[in-house]
Enzyme design. Structure first.
Site, PDB file in Angstrom:
ATOM      1  N   LEU A 153       0.368  -1.027  -0.502  1.00 60.40           N
ATOM      2  CA  LEU A 153       0.172   0.741   0.401  1.00 60.40           C
ATOM      3  C   LEU A 153       0.572   1.549  -0.169  1.00 60.40           C
ATOM      4  O   LEU A 153       1.899   0.875  -0.094  1.00 60.40           O
ATOM      5  CB  LEU A 153      -1.163   0.015   1.374  1.00 60.40           C
ATOM      6  CG  LEU A 153      -0.450   0.178   2.595  1.00 60.40           C
ATOM      7  CD1 LEU A 153       0.974   1.558   3.251  1.00 60.40           C
ATOM      8  CD2 LEU A 153      -1.110  -0.432   3.630  1.00 60.40           C
ATOM      9  N   CYS A 263       9.753   4.160   3.994  1.00 59.19           N
ATOM     10  CA  CYS A 263       9.939   2.710   3.168  1.00 59.19           C
ATOM     11  C   CYS A 263      11.292   2.614   2.474  1.00 59.19           C
ATOM     12  O   CYS A 263      11.986   1.815   2.548  1.00 59.19           O
ATOM     13  CB  CYS A 263       9.115   2.526   2.183  1.00 59.19           C
ATOM     14  SG  CYS A 263       7.558   1.984   3.410  1.00 59.19           S
TER      15      CYS A 263
HETATM   16  P1  NAD Z   1       4.330   2.662  12.203  1.00 62.21           P
HETATM   17  O1  NAD Z   1       5.099   2.554  13.033  1.00 62.21           O
HETATM   18  O2  NAD Z   1       3.354   3.330  12.220  1.00 62.21           O
HETATM   19  O3  NAD Z   1       3.788   1.090  12.950  1.00 62.21           O
HETATM   20  C1  NAD Z   1       4.314   0.232  14.023  1.00 62.21           C
HETATM   21  C2  NAD Z   1       3.362  -0.304  15.542  1.00 62.21           C
HETATM   22  O4  NAD Z   1       4.342  -1.274  16.174  1.00 62.21           O
HETATM   23  C3  NAD Z   1       3.393   1.195  16.450  1.00 62.21           C
HETATM   24  O5  NAD Z   1       2.223   1.726  16.427  1.00 62.21           O
HETATM   25  C4  NAD Z   1       4.396   0.379  17.201  1.00 62.21           C
HETATM   26  O6  NAD Z   1       3.774   0.750  18.843  1.00 62.21           O
HETATM   27  C5  NAD Z   1       3.662  -1.272  16.876  1.00 62.21           C
HETATM   28  N1  NAD Z   1       4.291  -2.128  17.764  1.00 62.21           N
HETATM   29  C6  NAD Z   1       5.502  -2.335  18.074  1.00 62.21           C
HETATM   30  N2  NAD Z   1       6.264  -3.326  19.026  1.00 62.21           N
HETATM   31  C7  NAD Z   1       5.663  -3.267  19.119  1.00 62.21           C
HETATM   32  C8  NAD Z   1       5.269  -4.823  19.722  1.00 62.21           C
HETATM   33  N3  NAD Z   1       5.989  -5.477  20.615  1.00 62.21           N
HETATM   34  N4  NAD Z   1       3.991  -5.203  19.796  1.00 62.21           N
HETATM   35  C9  NAD Z   1       2.482  -4.609  19.525  1.00 62.21           C
HETATM   36  N5  NAD Z   1       2.717  -3.558  18.545  1.00 62.21           N
HETATM   37  C10 NAD Z   1       4.071  -2.818  17.908  1.00 62.21           C
HETATM   38  O7  NAD Z   1       5.479   1.324  11.289  1.00 62.21           O
HETATM   39  P2  NAD Z   1       4.015   1.151   9.679  1.00 62.21           P
HETATM   40  O8  NAD Z   1       4.468   2.240   8.490  1.00 62.21           O
HETATM   41  O9  NAD Z   1       2.531   1.071  10.184  1.00 62.21           O
HETATM   42  O10 NAD Z   1       5.748   0.013   8.973  1.00 62.21           O
HETATM   43  C11 NAD Z   1       4.613  -1.429   9.458  1.00 62.21           C
HETATM   44  C12 NAD Z   1       5.925  -2.283   8.360  1.00 62.21           C
HETATM   45  O11 NAD Z   1       5.273  -2.415   6.975  1.00 62.21           O
HETATM   46  C13 NAD Z   1       7.332  -2.077   8.479  1.00 62.21           C
HETATM   47  O12 NAD Z   1       8.104  -2.655   8.092  1.00 62.21           O
HETATM   48  C14 NAD Z   1       7.242  -1.419   7.363  1.00 62.21           C
HETATM   49  O13 NAD Z   1       8.480  -1.124   6.329  1.00 62.21           O
HETATM   50  C15 NAD Z   1       5.835  -2.449   6.381  1.00 62.21           C
HETATM   51  N6  NAD Z   1       5.297  -0.953   4.951  1.00 62.21           N
HETATM   52  C16 NAD Z   1       4.859   0.468   5.322  1.00 62.21           C
HETATM   53  C17 NAD Z   1       4.492   1.113   4.505  1.00 62.21           C
HETATM   54  C18 NAD Z   1       3.995   2.289   5.051  1.00 62.21           C
HETATM   55  O14 NAD Z   1       3.416   2.677   3.852  1.00 62.21           O
HETATM   56  N7  NAD Z   1       3.972   2.454   5.814  1.00 62.21           N
HETATM   57  C19 NAD Z   1       4.036   0.272   3.237  1.00 62.21           C
HETATM   58  C20 NAD Z   1       4.019  -1.382   3.342  1.00 62.21           C
HETATM   59  C21 NAD Z   1       4.905  -1.600   3.867  1.00 62.21           C
END
Ligand code: NAD
Length: 438
Positions: A153, A263
Site C-alpha cells: 500500500l 520505506c
Molecule cells: P509504524 O511505525 O507506523 O507502526 C508500527 C506499530 O507497531 C506502532 O504502532 C508500534 O507501537 C507497534 N509495535 C511495535 N512493537 C510492538 C509490540 N511488541 N507489540 C505490539 N505493537 C508493537 O510502522 P508502519 O509504517 O505501519 O510500518 C510497519 C511495517 O510495514 C514496516 O516493516 C514497514 O516497512 C512496512 N510497510 C510500510 C508501508 C508504509 O507505507 N508505511 C508500506 C508497506 C510496508
C-alpha cells in the site's frame, strides 16, 4: 474468520480496518496504550484518507476491536499478522527487535494451530527466524505455520490500495497456510486480483526487490533530469516519451527532491546490508542510494541559483510531508532541504496542510505558518517541496505581492516555466528549461 493484527501503525491499522470491512473479525493489538485508547474511541492517530470512517463503522459493527492485551487477540485468531515497524539499525540493516518481541509473545500464547504472517517488510530469512523463536517459546508444542504476506500500500491512498491491490503475494511454508490466507483474501480474489503464491523467503524478497526497483526509477530520472539541465533538454517530455513505452511505464518517472518516507530509504539500505552479509555487492541499488543522497544538495544549489546567497534571506517552504495526502514526515526530503537552508543562513517559514504537528516535533528554528500565503509573506524565495493539491493552483499574483522578491523554486515541476516568466517570477524547476522574466 478471526484474525489478529499486531502493530497498529500505517500498515497494521489499514490491514485491520480493511479486513474488518471485508467481513472478517479483527483484533488489532499494539503496545502503545495511548494509541489503542484513541483508536478504541474511533479516532485515528494518523492522517490517511478514508481510514477513520472505516474504523468507526467496523468498531460500531463489532468486527473490529483494539487492545493492548496479547491474550485477548491471539487466542481466538486463526491468522496472526505481524505489522510492527522494522526501522533501520545502525549498520543500515533492518532492526528486527519488534518482530522478535512479537514472535516471542505469540509463541508464549500458542495453544492451537495458527498461521503467523509477516506484513512488515522483513529481510529474507526472517520467516525462518520467527519459526525458531516460536518453537523455543511455545509451551506445549502447538502446531503453527509461518507465512509472508508483504504489503504494497501507499500512504495517502492506503485504503484504496489495500482493497484494490495490483497483486497479493503469499509466501507460505505449506499448502494449509497458503489455503487459509487465500481464503482470507477471497473477496479480492473475486475481483480478479492476481495472486502470487510462493515460498516465504521469495515473498520476502519480492517486497525488497519491488521497493528497490521503484526507488531506482526515481534516482534514474533524477540523474536524467540533471543531464537534461546540462544539455538543454526537457525532462518532462523525456519522461513522457519514455513512459509511454509499456515496457517502461509512466509511474515513478517524476524528477524531484529525491525519495523519502518510511520505506524506500530504509528498504534500499536494508537490501545492501542483507546482500553484504550474503557476499554480494548490489551495485545498482548502491548507486540509487548515492544519487538520492546527493539530491537534496542539488536542490539547494538550485535554490541558491534562484535567490543568490541565502545568508540572511527568508525562504518559504511549502510542503513538509514526504508526499501529499499523508502526515508522515519520516525521511522526508523537506527535512534535509530545510536543514540545508538554515545552514546557509536562511530563515525558514514553512507550511504543510497536514504534517505541521509532526514537523514541529522535529524541526527547530522554523516559523510555522497558517497557510501558503502566510509562508510567502516577506520571503525572498519560495520553495515548493511537496505537491499537495492546494499548491497546484496557487494565486500567483497574491504570492508575488506577499513576497519580498518573486522567486519560486518548484521541486515538483508543478508549474510551466514560460507562464512563470510571464508572471514576472524568477523560476527554477527540475530538469526543464526555464525562461528569465522580461
Ligand atoms: P509504524 O511505525 O507506523 O507502526 C508500527 C506499530 O507497531 C506502532 O504502532 C508500534 O507501537 C507497534 N509495535 C511495535 N512493537 C510492538 C509490540 N511488541 N507489540 C505490539 N505493537 C508493537 O510502522 P508502519 O509504517 O505501519 O510500518 C510497519 C511495517 O510495514 C514496516 O516493516 C514497514 O516497512 C512496512 N510497510 C510500510 C508501508 C508504509 O507505507 N508505511 C508500506 C508497506 C510496508
Amino acid at each position: 474468520m478471526n484474525i489478529a493484527v499486531i502493530g497498529t501503525g500505517y500498515v497494521g491499522l489499514v490491514t485491520g480496518a480493511c479486513f474488518s470491512e471485508l467481513g472478517v473479525t479483527v483484533t488489532c493489538i499494539d503496545k502503545d496504550r495511548e494509541k489503542i485508547g484513541t483508536l478504541s474511541e474511533g479516532r485515528i492517530p494518523i492522517y490517511e484518507p478514508g481510514l477513520e470512517e472505516l474504523v468507526q463503522k467496523n468498531l460500531k459493527q463489532k468486527r473490529l476491536t483494539f487492545t493492548t492485551d496479547f491474550d485477548e487477540g491471539i487466542d481466538r485468531s486463526l491468522v496472526v499478522f505481524i505489522a510492527v515497524g522494522t526501522p533501520s539499525n545502525e549498520e543500515g540493516g533492518a532492526d528486527l527487535r519488534f518482530v522478535r518481541e512479537v514472535a516471542e509473545g505469540i509463541g508464549r500464547k500458542l495453544r492451537e494451530y495458527k498461521v503467523i504472517v509477516t506484513k512488515s517488510t522483513v529481510p529474507m530469512g526472517t520467516g525462518a527466524m520467527i519459526r525458531e523463536i516460536i518453537e523455543k517459546c511455545r509451551p506445549d508444542g502447538a502446531p503453527f505455520s509461518v507465512a509472508s504476506n508483504p504489503e504494497f500500500l501507499r500512504e495517502g491512498s492506503a485504503v484504496e490500495d489495500f482493497l484494490r491491490p495490483n497483486r497479493i503475494v503469499i509466501g507460505a511454508e505449506d499448502s494449509q497456510a497458503a489455503a487459509i490466507l487465500r481464503d482470507l483474501y477471497r473477496p479480492l480474489y473475486l475481483i480478479e486480483t492476481p495472486f502470487v503464491i510462493t515460498d516465504v523467503v521469495t515473498a520476502e524478497m519480492i517486497k525488497y526487490a519491488s521497493n528497490a526497483f521503484l526507488a531506482t526509477k526515481i534516482s534514474f530520472i533524477n540523474e536524467i533530469a540533471r543531464l537534461c539541465e546540462a544539455l538543454g533538454a526537457d525532462v518532462h517530455d523525456v519522461a513522457r516519451g519514455m513512459g509511454l513505452d509499456n515496457r517502461i511505464g509512466r509511474k515513478f518517472l517524476h524528477p524531484g527532491p529525491g525519495f523519502g518516507g518510511s520505506c524506500f530509504p530504509k528498504d534500499t539500505s536494508a537490501v545492501l546490508s542483507i546482500a553484504r552479509k550474503a557476499g554480494h555487492d548490489m551495485k545498482v541499488i548502491r548507486s540509487t542510494i548515492e544519487v538520492n543522497q546527493e539530491q537534496a544538495e542539488v536542490m539547494l544549489e538550485k535554490i541558491e541559483d534562484a535567490a543568490g546567497s541565502l545568508d540572511g534571506k527568508v525562504a518559504a517552504v511549502l510542503g513538509i510531508s514526504f508526499k501529499p495526502n499523508t502526515d508522515d514526515i519520516r525521511e522526508a526530503p523537506s527535512l534535509r532541504i530545510i536543514e540545508g537552508l538554515r545552514k546557509r543562513g536562511a530563515r525558514v517559514r514553512a507550511y504543510d496542510p497536514i504534517a505541521m504537528d509532526k514537523a514541529k516535533e522535529v524541526l527547530e528554528g522554523v516559523a510555522f505558518c497558517s497557510d501558503e500565503y502566510d509562508a510567502a509573506d516577506g520571503a525572498d524565495v519560495l520553495v515548493l517541496v511537496t505537491e499537495w493539491n492546494q499548491f497546484r493552483a496557487l494565486d500567483l499574483q497574491r504570492i508575488k505581492k506577499q513576497m519580498k522578491s518573486p522567486r519560486i523554486v518548484d521541486l515538483r515541476n508543478v508549474y510551466e516555466p514560460a507562464d512563470m516568466a510571464r508572471l514576472g517570477f524568477v523560476y527554477r524547476c527540475v530538469g526543464r528549461r526555464f525562461v528569465e522574466p522580461a
